[in-house]
Design a protein around this motif. Structure first.
Motif, PDB file in Angstrom:
ATOM      1  N   MET A 119       0.778  -1.316  -0.051  1.00 47.56           N
ATOM      2  CA  MET A 119       0.036  -0.125   0.191  1.00 47.56           C
ATOM      3  C   MET A 119       0.870   1.026   0.270  1.00 47.56           C
ATOM      4  SD  MET A 119      -2.500   1.544   2.841  1.00 47.56           S
ATOM      5  CE  MET A 119      -3.613   0.050   3.020  1.00 47.56           C
ATOM      6  N   ILE A 120       0.640   2.406  -0.759  1.00 43.16           N
ATOM      7  CA  ILE A 120       1.158   3.644  -0.895  1.00 43.16           C
ATOM      8  C   ILE A 120       0.264   4.609  -0.015  1.00 43.16           C
ATOM      9  CG2 ILE A 120       2.095   5.566  -2.264  1.00 43.16           C
ATOM     10  CD1 ILE A 120       2.412   3.095  -4.377  1.00 43.16           C
ATOM     11  N   ARG A 121       0.942   5.246   0.819  1.00 42.68           N
ATOM     12  CA  ARG A 121       0.353   6.421   1.794  1.00 42.68           C
ATOM     13  C   ARG A 121       1.001   7.553   1.182  1.00 42.68           C
ATOM     14  NH1 ARG A 121      -1.570   4.684   7.256  1.00 42.68           N
ATOM     15  NH2 ARG A 121      -1.993   2.310   7.066  1.00 42.68           N
ATOM     16  N   ILE A 122       0.104   8.458   0.840  1.00 47.09           N
ATOM     17  CA  ILE A 122       0.409  10.053   0.294  1.00 47.09           C
ATOM     18  C   ILE A 122      -0.168  10.892   1.627  1.00 47.09           C
ATOM     19  CG2 ILE A 122       0.203  11.804  -1.187  1.00 47.09           C
ATOM     20  CD1 ILE A 122      -0.149   9.275  -3.419  1.00 47.09           C
ATOM     21  N   HIS A 123       0.653  11.526   2.032  1.00 45.20           N
ATOM     22  CA  HIS A 123       0.512  12.484   3.191  1.00 45.20           C
ATOM     23  C   HIS A 123       0.405  13.847   2.841  1.00 45.20           C
ATOM     24  CE1 HIS A 123       0.741   9.513   6.339  1.00 45.20           C
ATOM     25  NE2 HIS A 123       1.820   9.004   5.555  1.00 45.20           N
ATOM     26  N   PHE A 124      -0.861  14.709   2.972  1.00 46.97           N
ATOM     27  CA  PHE A 124      -1.069  15.843   2.577  1.00 46.97           C
ATOM     28  C   PHE A 124      -1.134  16.994   3.832  1.00 46.97           C
ATOM     29  CE2 PHE A 124      -2.975  13.532  -0.971  1.00 46.97           C
ATOM     30  CZ  PHE A 124      -2.336  13.977  -1.948  1.00 46.97           C
ATOM     31  N   THR A 125      -0.483  17.957   3.664  1.00 48.97           N
ATOM     32  CA  THR A 125      -0.818  18.993   4.643  1.00 48.97           C
ATOM     33  C   THR A 125      -1.808  19.878   4.281  1.00 48.97           C
ATOM     34  OG1 THR A 125       0.775  20.440   3.649  1.00 48.97           O
ATOM     35  CG2 THR A 125       1.842  18.887   5.051  1.00 48.97           C
ATOM     36  N   ALA A 126      -2.126  20.552   5.474  1.00 43.32           N
ATOM     37  CA  ALA A 126      -3.085  21.592   5.248  1.00 43.32           C
ATOM     38  C   ALA A 126      -3.199  22.586   4.315  1.00 43.32           C
ATOM     39  CB  ALA A 126      -3.501  22.445   6.409  1.00 43.32           C
ATOM     40  N   ASP A 127      -1.677  22.912   4.159  1.00 45.91           N
ATOM     41  CA  ASP A 127      -1.267  24.003   2.987  1.00 45.91           C
ATOM     42  C   ASP A 127      -1.258  23.093   1.678  1.00 45.91           C
ATOM     43  OD1 ASP A 127      -0.060  26.393   2.081  1.00 45.91           O
ATOM     44  OD2 ASP A 127       1.954  25.431   1.737  1.00 45.91           O
ATOM     45  N   ASP A 128      -0.786  21.974   1.546  1.00 43.42           N
ATOM     46  CA  ASP A 128      -1.278  21.182   0.252  1.00 43.42           C
ATOM     47  C   ASP A 128      -2.643  21.294  -0.304  1.00 43.42           C
ATOM     48  OD1 ASP A 128       1.468  20.122   0.087  1.00 43.42           O
ATOM     49  OD2 ASP A 128       0.921  18.433   1.349  1.00 43.42           O
ATOM     50  N   PHE A 129      -3.811  21.286   0.633  1.00 45.40           N
ATOM     51  CA  PHE A 129      -4.888  21.262   0.333  1.00 45.40           C
ATOM     52  C   PHE A 129      -5.671  22.763  -0.107  1.00 45.40           C
ATOM     53  CE2 PHE A 129      -5.161  17.134   2.735  1.00 45.40           C
ATOM     54  CZ  PHE A 129      -5.797  16.547   1.829  1.00 45.40           C
ATOM     55  N   THR A 130      -4.858  23.476   0.080  1.00 41.87           N
ATOM     56  CA  THR A 130      -5.313  24.876   0.011  1.00 41.87           C
ATOM     57  C   THR A 130      -4.846  25.365  -1.489  1.00 41.87           C
ATOM     58  OG1 THR A 130      -3.138  25.887   0.749  1.00 41.87           O
ATOM     59  CG2 THR A 130      -4.964  25.860   2.341  1.00 41.87           C
ATOM     60  N   ARG A 131      -4.020  24.489  -2.057  1.00 39.98           N
ATOM     61  CA  ARG A 131      -3.324  24.729  -3.545  1.00 39.98           C
ATOM     62  C   ARG A 131      -4.248  23.913  -4.436  1.00 39.98           C
ATOM     63  NH1 ARG A 131       1.678  24.881  -0.656  1.00 39.98           N
ATOM     64  NH2 ARG A 131       2.076  22.607  -1.206  1.00 39.98           N
ATOM     65  N   VAL A 132      -5.068  23.153  -3.901  1.00 43.30           N
ATOM     66  CA  VAL A 132      -6.030  22.209  -4.838  1.00 43.30           C
ATOM     67  C   VAL A 132      -7.045  23.062  -5.561  1.00 43.30           C
ATOM     68  CG1 VAL A 132      -7.849  20.387  -4.928  1.00 43.30           C
ATOM     69  CG2 VAL A 132      -5.784  20.202  -3.463  1.00 43.30           C
ATOM     70  N   ARG A 133      -7.034  22.920  -6.842  1.00 40.29           N
ATOM     71  CA  ARG A 133      -7.809  23.699  -7.831  1.00 40.29           C
ATOM     72  C   ARG A 133      -8.875  22.815  -8.593  1.00 40.29           C
ATOM     73  NH1 ARG A 133      -6.506  26.593  -4.872  1.00 40.29           N
ATOM     74  NH2 ARG A 133      -5.030  28.627  -4.990  1.00 40.29           N
ATOM     75  N   PHE A 134      -9.896  22.811  -8.856  1.00 37.93           N
ATOM     76  CA  PHE A 134     -10.948  22.267  -9.816  1.00 37.93           C
ATOM     77  C   PHE A 134     -11.241  22.721 -10.990  1.00 37.93           C
ATOM     78  CE2 PHE A 134     -11.696  20.952  -5.556  1.00 37.93           C
ATOM     79  CZ  PHE A 134     -11.409  19.842  -5.214  1.00 37.93           C
ATOM     80  N   ALA A 135     -11.332  22.223 -12.115  1.00 39.71           N
ATOM     81  CA  ALA A 135     -11.761  22.604 -13.281  1.00 39.71           C
ATOM     82  C   ALA A 135     -13.071  23.191 -13.191  1.00 39.71           C
ATOM     83  CB  ALA A 135     -11.773  21.491 -14.308  1.00 39.71           C
ATOM     84  N   PRO A 136     -13.263  24.215 -14.265  1.00 43.40           N
ATOM     85  CA  PRO A 136     -14.797  25.084 -13.969  1.00 43.40           C
ATOM     86  C   PRO A 136     -15.607  24.024 -14.840  1.00 43.40           C
ATOM     87  CG  PRO A 136     -13.483  25.831 -15.688  1.00 43.40           C
ATOM     88  CD  PRO A 136     -12.459  25.043 -15.035  1.00 43.40           C
TER      89      PRO A 136
END
Length: 89
Positions: free
Chosen positions: A1-18
């Motif tokens: 299993m691969i685990r990827i850890h995101f910080t709160a700062d990582d989530f603030t940079r997430v963008r979604f296509a319109p």
């Protein structure tokens, strides 16, 4: 299993296509149209769509033989022309 850890700062940079990209949406619709899976969820949609499609769209089925799409259908773009032209390069 691969685990990827995101910080709160990582989530603030997430963008979604319109909006969804039309070429992958076409690919997904063609796959579901030709798939016998999920008859309770998609059966009525498939039946209605197959009855209403004009014969001129039949060649679209050749784009997704056996559920495997060519690479040019995985290209992102804002328009169908942009997606198909970018994928052909």
């Amino acid at each position: 299993m691969i685990r990827i850890h995101f910080t709160a700062d990582d989530f603030t940079r997430v963008r979604f296509a319109p909006r969804p990209s039309p070429v992958p949406e076409l690919h997904a619709a063609l796959m579901m149209l030709g798939s016998p899976h999920e008859p309770l969820l998609f059966g009525r949609w498939r039946s209605r769509l197959l009855r209403s499609l004009p014969r001129a769209v039949e060649p679209l089925a050749d784009l997704v033989p056996d559920g495997v799409a060519p690479a040019f259908l995985d290209v992102l773009g804002d328009t169908m022309d942009e997606g198909v032209l970018d994928g052909a390069l």
